[in-house]
Scaffold this active site. Structure first.
Site, PDB file in Angstrom:
ATOM      1  N   HIS A 343       0.851  -1.186   0.000  1.00  0.00           N
ATOM      2  CA  HIS A 343       0.000   0.000   0.000  1.00  0.00           C
ATOM      3  C   HIS A 343       0.885   1.233   0.000  1.00  0.00           C
ATOM      4  O   HIS A 343       1.913   1.269   0.684  1.00  0.00           O
ATOM      5  CB  HIS A 343      -0.912   0.004   1.229  1.00  0.00           C
ATOM      6  CG  HIS A 343      -2.093   0.913   1.098  1.00  0.00           C
ATOM      7  ND1 HIS A 343      -1.983   2.286   1.181  1.00  0.00           N
ATOM      8  CD2 HIS A 343      -3.409   0.661   0.873  1.00  0.00           C
ATOM      9  CE1 HIS A 343      -3.184   2.831   1.022  1.00  0.00           C
ATOM     10  NE2 HIS A 343      -4.058   1.878   0.827  1.00  0.00           N
ATOM     11  N   ASP A 399      -8.576  -3.561   1.044  1.00  0.00           N
ATOM     12  CA  ASP A 399      -9.622  -3.608   0.023  1.00  0.00           C
ATOM     13  C   ASP A 399      -9.708  -4.989  -0.617  1.00  0.00           C
ATOM     14  O   ASP A 399     -10.787  -5.442  -1.010  1.00  0.00           O
ATOM     15  CB  ASP A 399      -9.362  -2.557  -1.058  1.00  0.00           C
ATOM     16  CG  ASP A 399      -9.560  -1.144  -0.543  1.00  0.00           C
ATOM     17  OD1 ASP A 399     -10.511  -0.933   0.222  1.00  0.00           O
ATOM     18  OD2 ASP A 399      -8.764  -0.262  -0.889  1.00  0.00           O
TER      19      ASP A 399
END
Length: 457
Positions: A343, A399
């Site tokens: 990320h 996610d």
């Protein structure tokens, strides 16, 4: 070693200061002119416009440098640029914390519902019981999308892009009320107009849920069921998409709770690519739908929300649990990528991951029936135990795991991004409202010109 040429200090020897210092400052010496500037530091940042005071004479060989117009900041991708101020979401990627309006997600997930959190994000405070009821009632009073919108969605091939259907449905909705479009009305309708802003937020928030569900039903061949006025936002979404208990025809309360928690985890994530796209468009002062379509379009990219679809296709290509080890080795050899891991913001475990992982544990029975999820879980286990990924801090994206949860609930992989967009819309609404409370200022970034000049045949 001290320079033989003493730098000129602004203020004391007649050179121009970028700005009179107020507190903490950054000292800058321009080697081209030997002039010294002080720039105010506020909240660990400098104002880029202060750099315009740092000038030098025009470079005749390279006029494209525009030296005489002041120093500029070159920052591809806005990797270290602050483009706005906001009170909505705070993220610390080094500490692994997320706060919505000053409240830690640890104090919200599982304790607040969509109506509560979306109200907090959009209007800035927790609603009272009465405010929650009125807010939910307003959402449920938004008219059902009409045949104009439905026919646009149904004009798409069933196997076509659901995101495309959503954008087209929104465009059809937009055209049903031309007076809500500032360019058509030939006046400002939203900047500094809180009542108009709130009305549009309610209309679009409710309508997008219907449009998303209608697109899903068209894609799957299911019958679109209109929302009920006595249902919550999440319950109605489940009803419209047909995610209901076969015996009762109503949403399973357990699944309602799962989606409520998932949507709390991903309600907003500060200045994402899609949020920036929304605000970039909003700075020109169009209507909310125009801004939202920009955000959705950005989300569709494989470097943003679309990465989830890419990750699923990558998992499908593995074929079986037995092939996971070989996949990991190819990734480590640099031959392939492992989508859904790593990320840009977090250098520690994403704080949302713990909650989403817990939700997946609650859906073990449902997940066990899905061969694709079994491959995904085996892949995650192999990655989290391998020193290659551990040393590089390549942790699973929250996610991606939220996508696993939606899959376990029975939604096909191609519908996960549309659900994710709908869950994030509460954040989009909050950012748009905040932008409409500010001053008019269109976003107009510059560029570094690298082409030829003054060519002749």
């Amino acid at each position: 070693m001290a320079s033989e040429t003493t730098p000129k200090v602004n203020g004391t020897n007649g050179t121009h200061a970028a700005k009179a210092p107020l507190g903490d400052v950054l000292h800058v010496i321009d080697s081209r002119t030997r002039q010294h500037y002080t720039l105010d530091i506020q909240q660990n940042s400098i104002n880029a416009n202060d750099l315009k005071a740092i000038k030098t004479s025009k470079d005749e060989e390279h006029p494209e440098y525009q030296n005489e117009q002041g120093l500029r900041v070159y920052d591809p991708g806005y990797s270290n640029t602050l483009v706005s101020e906001s009170k909505i979401t705070y993220i610390d990627g080094l500490e692994g914390t997320i706060q919505y309006r000053g409240y830690s997600i640890h104090d919200i997930i599982g304790k607040k519902r969509f109506a509560d959190l979306s109200y907090l994000l959009i209007w800035g405070s927790w609603p009272t019981v009465d405010e929650t009821q009125k807010y939910q009632a307003r959402l449920n009073e938004v008219p059902l999308i009409d045949d104009t919108v439905l026919n646009v969605i149904r004009a798409f091939p069933k196997h076509g892009s659901i995101i495309g259907m959503m954008c087209a449905g929104l465009s059809a909705l937009q055209s049903s009320d031309m007076d809500a479009i500032p360019a058509h009305a030939a006046k400002n309708l939203y900047l500094g107009q809180p009542e108009n802003v709130d009305n549009q937020i309610i209309r679009v928030l409710s309508s997008l849920s219907m449009i998303t569900a209608a697109a899903y039903c068209h894609h799957t061949g299911k019958t679109f069921t209109p929302p009920r006025k006595d249902y919550s936002y999440v319950q109605n979404f489940m009803l419209m998409t047909g995610l209901v208990d076969e015996s009762t025809g109503e949403p399973n309360p357990r699944y309602v709770d799962v989606i409520e928690r998932l949507w709390t985890c991903v309600a907003d994530h500060e200045m994402t690519c899609s949020t920036a796209a929304l605000l970039q468009t909003a700075s020109a002062l169009p209507d909310l739908i125009s801004s939202l379509i920009s955000a959705i379009s950005a989300t569709y990219g494989p470097l943003h929300g679309g990465a989830i679809e890419v990750a699923y296709k990558s998992i499908e290509e593995i074929g079986s649990v037995e092939n996971v080890k070989e996949k990991i080795e190819r990734v480590k050899a640099g031959k392939e990528r492992l989508y859904g891991y790593g990320h840009r913001v977090y250098r520690v475990t994403d704080p949302r991951f713990t909650y989403i992982s817990g939700i997946l544990n609650e859906l073990t029975e449902e997940a066990s029936k899905d061969p694709l999820l079994q491959i995904a879980f085996a892949l995650d286990k192999a990655a989290t135990e391998d020193e290659y990924f551990i040393s590089r801090k390549l942790r699973p994206n929250a996610d991606l795991f939220a996508a696993f949860a939606y899959k376990a609930l029975g939604f096909p992989s191609e519908f996960i991004l549309p659900i994710s967009i709908l869950s994030r819309t509460q954040g989009f609404m909050a950012h748009w409202k905040e932008a409409m409370e500010g001053k008019p200022r269109i976003w107009r970034p510059g560029q570094r010109y690298t082409g030829d000049l003054n060519l002749k045949e």
